[in-house]
Design a protein around this motif. Structure first.
Motif, short mmCIF file in Angstrom:
data_model
loop_
_atom_site.label_atom_id
_atom_site.label_comp_id
_atom_site.label_asym_id
_atom_site.label_seq_id
_atom_site.Cartn_x
_atom_site.Cartn_y
_atom_site.Cartn_z
N GLY A 135 24.30 8.71 -1.36
CA GLY A 135 23.03 8.14 -0.92
C GLY A 135 23.13 6.89 -0.34
O GLY A 135 24.07 6.15 -0.90
N LYS A 136 22.17 6.27 0.47
CA LYS A 136 22.40 5.07 0.99
C LYS A 136 21.04 4.37 0.75
O LYS A 136 20.95 3.20 1.27
CB LYS A 136 22.60 5.23 2.85
CG LYS A 136 23.67 5.96 3.07
CD LYS A 136 23.91 6.13 4.66
CE LYS A 136 25.17 6.92 4.85
NZ LYS A 136 25.09 7.35 6.45
N GLY A 137 19.96 4.90 0.03
CA GLY A 137 18.88 4.20 -0.12
C GLY A 137 18.01 5.07 -0.63
O GLY A 137 18.20 6.34 -0.90
N MET A 138 16.69 4.61 -0.73
CA MET A 138 15.53 5.29 -1.21
C MET A 138 14.67 5.57 -0.08
O MET A 138 14.67 4.71 0.98
CB MET A 138 14.74 4.66 -2.08
CG MET A 138 15.01 4.86 -3.46
SD MET A 138 13.89 3.65 -4.58
CE MET A 138 14.74 3.13 -5.95
N TYR A 139 13.89 6.67 -0.13
CA TYR A 139 13.15 7.01 1.29
C TYR A 139 11.73 7.19 0.76
O TYR A 139 11.34 7.93 -0.13
CB TYR A 139 13.62 8.44 1.79
CG TYR A 139 15.15 8.19 2.42
CD1 TYR A 139 16.21 8.62 1.51
CD2 TYR A 139 15.26 7.59 3.53
CE1 TYR A 139 17.29 8.65 2.11
CE2 TYR A 139 16.79 7.47 4.12
CZ TYR A 139 17.72 7.94 3.32
OH TYR A 139 18.98 7.77 3.67
N PHE A 140 10.88 6.41 1.50
CA PHE A 140 9.43 6.49 1.23
C PHE A 140 8.67 6.95 2.65
O PHE A 140 8.87 6.61 3.39
CB PHE A 140 8.75 5.00 0.90
CG PHE A 140 9.24 4.73 -0.52
CD1 PHE A 140 8.58 4.87 -1.51
CD2 PHE A 140 10.63 3.90 -0.67
CE1 PHE A 140 9.03 4.63 -2.83
CE2 PHE A 140 10.92 3.46 -1.87
CZ PHE A 140 10.06 3.89 -3.05
N LEU A 141 7.91 8.33 2.15
CA LEU A 141 7.41 8.74 3.22
C LEU A 141 6.03 8.15 3.27
O LEU A 141 5.07 8.09 2.57
CB LEU A 141 6.98 10.47 2.86
CG LEU A 141 6.34 11.06 3.86
CD1 LEU A 141 7.20 11.31 5.28
CD2 LEU A 141 6.11 12.49 3.43
N PHE A 154 0.83 -1.29 0.13
CA PHE A 154 -0.07 -0.11 0.06
C PHE A 154 0.98 1.26 0.07
O PHE A 154 0.44 2.34 -0.38
CB PHE A 154 -1.00 -0.02 1.29
CG PHE A 154 -0.52 0.19 2.37
CD1 PHE A 154 -0.37 1.56 3.10
CD2 PHE A 154 0.38 -0.95 2.98
CE1 PHE A 154 -0.07 1.74 4.19
CE2 PHE A 154 0.62 -0.68 4.36
CZ PHE A 154 0.60 0.61 5.06
N ILE A 155 2.11 1.22 0.27
CA ILE A 155 2.95 2.28 0.32
C ILE A 155 3.69 2.17 -0.95
O ILE A 155 3.73 3.34 -1.72
CB ILE A 155 4.19 2.23 1.67
CG1 ILE A 155 3.32 2.28 2.78
CG2 ILE A 155 5.17 3.41 1.21
CD1 ILE A 155 4.43 2.06 3.97
N LEU A 156 4.24 1.26 -1.30
CA LEU A 156 5.01 1.53 -2.84
C LEU A 156 4.26 1.47 -3.98
O LEU A 156 4.72 1.88 -5.02
CB LEU A 156 5.72 0.06 -2.81
CG LEU A 156 7.01 -0.09 -1.62
CD1 LEU A 156 7.47 -1.57 -1.73
CD2 LEU A 156 7.98 0.97 -1.65
N SER A 157 3.04 0.97 -3.84
CA SER A 157 2.12 1.04 -5.03
C SER A 157 1.78 2.67 -5.28
O SER A 157 1.23 2.53 -6.41
CB SER A 157 0.75 -0.03 -4.67
OG SER A 157 -0.03 0.78 -3.87
N LYS A 158 1.82 3.50 -4.74
CA LYS A 158 1.97 4.75 -4.93
C LYS A 158 2.80 5.20 -6.08
O LYS A 158 2.57 6.32 -6.54
CB LYS A 158 2.03 5.79 -3.85
CG LYS A 158 0.76 5.50 -2.55
CD LYS A 158 0.95 6.38 -1.58
CE LYS A 158 -0.02 6.39 -0.33
NZ LYS A 158 -0.01 6.90 0.73
N HIS A 159 4.00 4.43 -6.30
CA HIS A 159 4.84 4.78 -7.21
C HIS A 159 4.61 3.77 -8.34
O HIS A 159 4.54 2.61 -8.08
CB HIS A 159 6.44 4.66 -6.68
CG HIS A 159 7.32 5.22 -7.45
ND1 HIS A 159 7.71 4.71 -8.63
CD2 HIS A 159 8.11 6.40 -7.51
CE1 HIS A 159 8.61 5.44 -9.12
NE2 HIS A 159 8.85 6.67 -8.44
N THR A 160 4.66 4.36 -9.50
CA THR A 160 4.16 3.35 -10.80
C THR A 160 5.49 2.40 -11.19
O THR A 160 4.84 1.38 -11.17
CB THR A 160 4.28 4.26 -11.80
OG1 THR A 160 3.20 5.32 -11.72
CG2 THR A 160 3.84 3.67 -13.24
#
Length: 107
Positions: A68-74, A23-29
């Motif tokens: 950068g050490k990674g990706m960040y998802f709010l 549900f968090i990651l699916s916001k990104h295509t």
């Protein structure tokens, strides 16, 4: 992780993590496409590459010039991002903030 989960089979743990993060990651295509096209790959991604971190208001997650050490998802809350003279703010409650042109800096 919850201690009881240590007795679960790896494949089941991967599916649980996948369902927790979709549900968090699916916001990104990009991640929604992976989920729809290759569920096993998405399950492995969630199990091996995603970690949660809670930060307090005012906490600096990364600074200009740092590698950068990674990706960040709010997931919840607000994020302020400043690059040179441009200040950008994001709100996790906004429907499509992750696909806006300004967020390309996080990918």
């Amino acid at each position: 992780d919850i201690e009881t989960f240590n007795n679960f089979p790896t494949a089941l743990l991967q599916k649980i993590r996948s369902e927790a993060y979709i549900f968090i990651l699916s916001k990104h295509t990009f991640y929604k496409t992976i989920y729809e096209a290759d569920r096993e790959c998405f399950n492995k991604l969630c199990s091996n590459a995603i970690f949660e971190e809670t930060v307090d208001k005012g906490h600096e997650v990364f600074a200009t010039g740092e590698e950068g050490k990674g990706m960040y998802f709010l997931y919840h809350g607000k994020l302020a991002y400043a690059h040179l003279l441009d200040d950008v703010s994001f709100d996790a409650d906004e429907e499509d903030w992750m696909n806006s042109p300004e967020t390309s800096c996080f990918i």
